[in-house]
Design an enzyme around this catalytic site. Structure first.
Site, PDB file in Angstrom:
ATOM      1  CD  GLU A  46      -2.729  -1.059   2.550  1.00  0.00           C
ATOM      2  OE1 GLU A  46      -2.731  -0.044   3.273  1.00  0.00           O
ATOM      3  OE2 GLU A  46      -3.315  -2.103   2.861  1.00  0.00           O
ATOM      4  CG  ASP A  57      -3.192   7.667   8.565  1.00  0.00           C
ATOM      5  OD1 ASP A  57      -3.299   6.430   8.565  1.00  0.00           O
ATOM      6  OD2 ASP A  57      -3.354   8.365   7.550  1.00  0.00           O
TER       7      ASP A  57
END
Length: 258
Positions: A46, A57
């Site tokens: 990814e 995140d």
């Protein structure tokens, strides 16, 4: 056949997928990191598109995105760096990014560039499932791109089955409703969630992400899915190695084995 589908048909257990942020720690290291990861037995990659407000995140990936943006990384530059990647890289490649920079580039133009570079799928954490169905699915299919959807312990069984019925490739099973970041182990509650999803007998394979950093968490993820996605721990190791992907992935694989 799309490389993501091929991967899960041919090697469905203990898969290792690695996330890193394009442009961090160095602006021009993207292709080298990809090639090094494939050479070291990683099954899928990814590639993160840095964004100024990455809401899913944790601090490690937020810091990586900030550094990448300061280095000058952009969607346009990333596509330039990936232009020739398929000359010697054969594993599935996924772009992971937020809707804002993708929409700024233009969704169809983005998908077309993905197809030109040999990208197999995209993960857009802030793309609502309904919007995907109504506005984006047909365009992605036109370019043979798999749009990977995330589920969390809070996702209802009805929604999980809906995602399973209307997506292809794999389902990204987020280990908790928190942000990304390494954890030492998964508690009983998280393992019960993994088991519950496994017992639903879904059509799509699943990969577990968020919080995987050692043998304990990797084995727990693999026990109830096709494999694990590791981001924060690899990003940390890559930073510590000053961009030496070989050193970083070897250290990570050591951590996963002991």
């Amino acid at each position: 056949m799309n490389r993501i589908n091929q991967l899960f048909q041919s090697n469905p257990k203990d898969l290792l997928s690695i996330y890193f942020c394009a442009g961090c720690p160095t602006l021009d290291g993207t292709a080298d990191v990809i090639r090094t990861l494939e050479k070291n037995g990683v099954n899928m990659i990814e590639i993160g598109i840095p964004f100024s407000d990455p809401m899913a995140d944790g601090v490690v990936i937020q810091a990586a995105a900030t550094k990448a943006l300061r280095n000058g990384m952009s969607v346009r530059l990333l596509f330039e760096q990936l232009r020739d990647i398929r000359r010697d890289v054969h594993i599935p490649l996924i772009l992971m990014g937020y809707l804002n920079p993708i929409m700024h580039y233009g969704f169809e133009a983005f998908c077309q560039k993905c197809a030109e570079c040999g990208i197999d799928g995209i993960i857009i954490p802030d793309l609502p499932f309904r919007d995907y169905e109504e506005s984006y699915k047909a365009i992605a299919l036109k370019y043979d791109l798999r749009v990977i959807m995330l589920i969390t312990p809070e996702t209802s069984e009805v929604r999980v089955r809906e995602i399973d019925a209307h997506t292809d490739g794999f389902i990204y099973m987020v280990s908790s409703a928190a942000t990304t970041g390494a954890q030492k182990d998964f508690n009983a509650q998280k393992q019960a969630y993994f088991k519950k999803i496994q017992d639903m007998n879904l059509r799509n394979p699943r990969m577990v992400g968020f919080g995987i950093s050692n043998k304990q968490t990797f084995d727990a993820a693999c026990a109830n899915s096709s494999g694990a996605i590791i981001g924060s721990r690899f990003v940390t190791l890559l930073n510590e190695a000053e961009g030496d992907a070989e050193k970083a992935i070897k250290q990570l694989k050591t951590d996963l084995e002991h």
